[in-house]
Write a protein that holds these residues in place. Sequence first.
Motif, PDB file in Angstrom:
ATOM      1  N   ASN A   1       2.102  -5.459   3.098  1.00 38.09           N
ATOM      2  CA  ASN A   1       3.362  -4.369   3.535  1.00 38.09           C
ATOM      3  C   ASN A   1       3.177  -3.186   2.751  1.00 38.09           C
ATOM      4  O   ASN A   1       2.100  -2.726   1.976  1.00 38.09           O
ATOM      5  CB  ASN A   1       4.656  -4.580   2.724  1.00 38.09           C
ATOM      6  CG  ASN A   1       5.019  -4.989   1.769  1.00 38.09           C
ATOM      7  OD1 ASN A   1       4.082  -6.055   0.400  1.00 38.09           O
ATOM      8  ND2 ASN A   1       5.268  -4.076   0.688  1.00 38.09           N
ATOM      9  N   MET A   2       4.305  -2.387   3.538  1.00 40.17           N
ATOM     10  CA  MET A   2       3.954  -0.579   2.853  1.00 40.17           C
ATOM     11  C   MET A   2       4.532  -0.100   1.839  1.00 40.17           C
ATOM     12  O   MET A   2       5.824  -0.614   1.589  1.00 40.17           O
ATOM     13  CB  MET A   2       4.372   0.125   4.090  1.00 40.17           C
ATOM     14  CG  MET A   2       3.035   0.266   5.051  1.00 40.17           C
ATOM     15  SD  MET A   2       1.045   0.151   4.817  1.00 40.17           S
ATOM     16  CE  MET A   2       1.265   1.571   4.043  1.00 40.17           C
ATOM     17  N   VAL A   3       5.043  -0.232   0.415  1.00 40.37           N
ATOM     18  CA  VAL A   3       5.571   0.752  -0.524  1.00 40.37           C
ATOM     19  C   VAL A   3       6.612   1.463   0.034  1.00 40.37           C
ATOM     20  O   VAL A   3       6.402   2.082   0.661  1.00 40.37           O
ATOM     21  CB  VAL A   3       4.530   1.170  -1.448  1.00 40.37           C
ATOM     22  CG1 VAL A   3       5.684   1.651  -2.831  1.00 40.37           C
ATOM     23  CG2 VAL A   3       3.727   0.045  -2.323  1.00 40.37           C
TER      24      VAL A   3
ATOM     25  N   ALA B   1       8.263   6.296  -4.125  1.00 37.72           N
ATOM     26  CA  ALA B   1       6.949   5.963  -3.773  1.00 37.72           C
ATOM     27  C   ALA B   1       6.368   6.829  -3.617  1.00 37.72           C
ATOM     28  O   ALA B   1       4.904   7.466  -4.272  1.00 37.72           O
ATOM     29  CB  ALA B   1       7.012   5.270  -2.718  1.00 37.72           C
ATOM     30  N   ARG B   2       6.617   8.299  -2.984  1.00 44.82           N
ATOM     31  CA  ARG B   2       6.072   9.406  -3.469  1.00 44.82           C
ATOM     32  C   ARG B   2       5.610   9.953  -5.048  1.00 44.82           C
ATOM     33  O   ARG B   2       4.695  10.617  -4.784  1.00 44.82           O
ATOM     34  CB  ARG B   2       6.874  10.441  -2.595  1.00 44.82           C
ATOM     35  CG  ARG B   2       7.134  10.611  -1.306  1.00 44.82           C
ATOM     36  CD  ARG B   2       7.652  11.298  -0.343  1.00 44.82           C
ATOM     37  NE  ARG B   2       8.972  11.921  -0.574  1.00 44.82           N
ATOM     38  CZ  ARG B   2      10.212  10.890  -0.115  1.00 44.82           C
ATOM     39  NH1 ARG B   2       9.477  10.571   1.145  1.00 44.82           N
ATOM     40  NH2 ARG B   2      11.145  11.293  -0.520  1.00 44.82           N
TER      41      ARG B   2
ATOM     42  N   ALA C   1       1.095  -0.940   0.097  1.00 45.30           N
ATOM     43  CA  ALA C   1      -0.099  -0.083   0.339  1.00 45.30           C
ATOM     44  C   ALA C   1       1.112   0.913   0.321  1.00 45.30           C
ATOM     45  O   ALA C   1       2.256   1.355   0.803  1.00 45.30           O
ATOM     46  CB  ALA C   1      -1.091   0.289   0.946  1.00 45.30           C
ATOM     47  N   TYR C   2       0.185   2.005  -1.135  1.00 43.56           N
ATOM     48  CA  TYR C   2       1.406   3.387  -0.936  1.00 43.56           C
ATOM     49  C   TYR C   2       1.297   4.614   0.498  1.00 43.56           C
ATOM     50  O   TYR C   2      -0.215   4.037   1.243  1.00 43.56           O
ATOM     51  CB  TYR C   2       0.988   4.340  -2.054  1.00 43.56           C
ATOM     52  CG  TYR C   2       1.683   3.837  -3.971  1.00 43.56           C
ATOM     53  CD1 TYR C   2       2.637   3.797  -3.829  1.00 43.56           C
ATOM     54  CD2 TYR C   2       0.870   2.879  -3.853  1.00 43.56           C
ATOM     55  CE1 TYR C   2       3.005   3.287  -4.751  1.00 43.56           C
ATOM     56  CE2 TYR C   2       1.040   2.393  -5.196  1.00 43.56           C
ATOM     57  CZ  TYR C   2       2.577   2.850  -5.384  1.00 43.56           C
ATOM     58  OH  TYR C   2       3.271   1.756  -6.971  1.00 43.56           O
ATOM     59  N   PRO C   3       2.019   5.254   0.582  1.00 42.47           N
ATOM     60  CA  PRO C   3       1.958   5.785   2.611  1.00 42.47           C
ATOM     61  C   PRO C   3       1.244   6.172   2.645  1.00 42.47           C
ATOM     62  O   PRO C   3       0.540   6.891   3.093  1.00 42.47           O
ATOM     63  CB  PRO C   3       3.072   6.327   2.692  1.00 42.47           C
ATOM     64  CG  PRO C   3       4.628   5.145   1.517  1.00 42.47           C
ATOM     65  CD  PRO C   3       3.415   5.163   0.767  1.00 42.47           C
ATOM     66  N   GLY C   4       0.469   7.443   1.505  1.00 44.96           N
ATOM     67  CA  GLY C   4      -0.687   8.317   1.468  1.00 44.96           C
ATOM     68  C   GLY C   4      -2.141   7.714   1.341  1.00 44.96           C
ATOM     69  O   GLY C   4      -3.043   8.511   1.192  1.00 44.96           O
ATOM     70  N   SER C   5      -1.740   5.941   1.501  1.00 45.50           N
ATOM     71  CA  SER C   5      -3.568   5.782   1.305  1.00 45.50           C
ATOM     72  C   SER C   5      -4.314   5.505   2.229  1.00 45.50           C
ATOM     73  O   SER C   5      -5.717   5.951   2.461  1.00 45.50           O
ATOM     74  CB  SER C   5      -3.314   4.373   0.775  1.00 45.50           C
ATOM     75  OG  SER C   5      -2.730   3.592   1.315  1.00 45.50           O
ATOM     76  N   GLY C   6      -3.583   5.768   3.034  1.00 47.38           N
ATOM     77  CA  GLY C   6      -4.009   5.908   4.364  1.00 47.38           C
ATOM     78  C   GLY C   6      -4.411   4.352   4.883  1.00 47.38           C
ATOM     79  O   GLY C   6      -4.923   4.042   5.875  1.00 47.38           O
ATOM     80  N   LEU C   7      -3.455   2.920   3.760  1.00 51.40           N
ATOM     81  CA  LEU C   7      -4.427   1.914   4.245  1.00 51.40           C
ATOM     82  C   LEU C   7      -2.971   1.273   5.247  1.00 51.40           C
ATOM     83  O   LEU C   7      -2.011   1.726   4.888  1.00 51.40           O
ATOM     84  CB  LEU C   7      -4.058   1.007   2.496  1.00 51.40           C
ATOM     85  CG  LEU C   7      -5.216   1.412   2.545  1.00 51.40           C
ATOM     86  CD1 LEU C   7      -5.452  -0.168   0.647  1.00 51.40           C
ATOM     87  CD2 LEU C   7      -6.645   0.854   2.364  1.00 51.40           C
ATOM     88  N   ARG C   8      -3.414  -0.146   5.270  1.00 52.18           N
ATOM     89  CA  ARG C   8      -2.255  -1.086   6.560  1.00 52.18           C
ATOM     90  C   ARG C   8      -2.213  -1.859   6.289  1.00 52.18           C
ATOM     91  O   ARG C   8      -2.971  -2.414   5.888  1.00 52.18           O
ATOM     92  CB  ARG C   8      -2.256  -0.285   8.556  1.00 52.18           C
ATOM     93  CG  ARG C   8      -2.265   1.635   8.357  1.00 52.18           C
ATOM     94  CD  ARG C   8      -0.773   1.254   8.058  1.00 52.18           C
ATOM     95  NE  ARG C   8      -0.541   3.142   8.359  1.00 52.18           N
ATOM     96  CZ  ARG C   8      -0.500   4.052   7.608  1.00 52.18           C
ATOM     97  NH1 ARG C   8      -0.350   3.820   6.177  1.00 52.18           N
ATOM     98  NH2 ARG C   8      -0.501   5.684   7.895  1.00 52.18           N
ATOM     99  N   PRO C   9      -0.792  -2.899   6.343  1.00 54.32           N
ATOM    100  CA  PRO C   9      -1.197  -4.087   6.682  1.00 54.32           C
ATOM    101  C   PRO C   9      -2.118  -4.957   6.924  1.00 54.32           C
ATOM    102  O   PRO C   9      -2.996  -4.650   8.267  1.00 54.32           O
ATOM    103  CB  PRO C   9       0.494  -4.458   7.209  1.00 54.32           C
ATOM    104  CG  PRO C   9       1.187  -3.116   6.998  1.00 54.32           C
ATOM    105  CD  PRO C   9      -0.038  -2.554   7.119  1.00 54.32           C
ATOM    106  N   GLY C  10      -3.256  -5.867   6.109  1.00 56.23           N
ATOM    107  CA  GLY C  10      -4.208  -6.509   6.926  1.00 56.23           C
ATOM    108  C   GLY C  10      -5.780  -6.099   5.159  1.00 56.23           C
ATOM    109  O   GLY C  10      -6.533  -6.053   6.700  1.00 56.23           O
TER     110      GLY C  10
END
Length: 218
Positions: free
Chosen positions: A189-191, A150-151, A65-74
């Motif tokens: 994981n995070m990108v 990623a940015r 997930a991209y850092p700015g997406s607000g998503l987290r593992p799971g």
Amino acid sequence: MTSTHRRILIVVATHPEAARLRDLEGGGTRVVVCGVGPVAAALSTQAALLGGTYDLAVSAGIGGAYPGSGLRPGDLAVSSELVQADLGADDAGTFLDLETLGLSVEPGVDPGHTGRFRGWDGGAEAARRAGGAYGPALTLSTVTGSAAAARALEARYPGALTEGMEGAGVAHAALRCGVPALEVRGVSNMVGPRDRSAWRIAEALAAMRRGVEALREG
């Protein structure tokens, strides 16, 4: 169309991903393991679609997930569009996409197709039912390994949720076969910088399955 009649082709890159979905096969649902990358995904998707009749082709799996997406593992992400994000040219450090270059992945089509594939119309509702996010899913042949990269991708594709290696390949083959496509990713994981100790594979596989089940329920 009800779930009992929707015929769904699910394309995954690996056998562990397929293992979480095998019990869903039947009643029009088939799971295919394609191998890693957009080329393998496109070839396997085309072969399956030419060998059967389906209403929807789904690229399913785990991803970053991209850092700015607000998503987290799971967490779960469902695609509004499937983007071949690294298809273009590097001009002294500036990325030029196919639209800028005047090129197309579908020659003879006017206007040209730039490798940004629209997701299936039912994707937003499926995301809502499964408690997932809905937005662009990026496909790259090389996994992003730095915060700066990623940015840059987030700036190039605003709202990007996840990164995977197969989605656009599935979508391209589906387009040529006249079948809508969708990408479903469980976040592992995070990108950015690779930190395997922070990956949550089991949680990501569970999220992927939840997304696929939502497609069958609608």
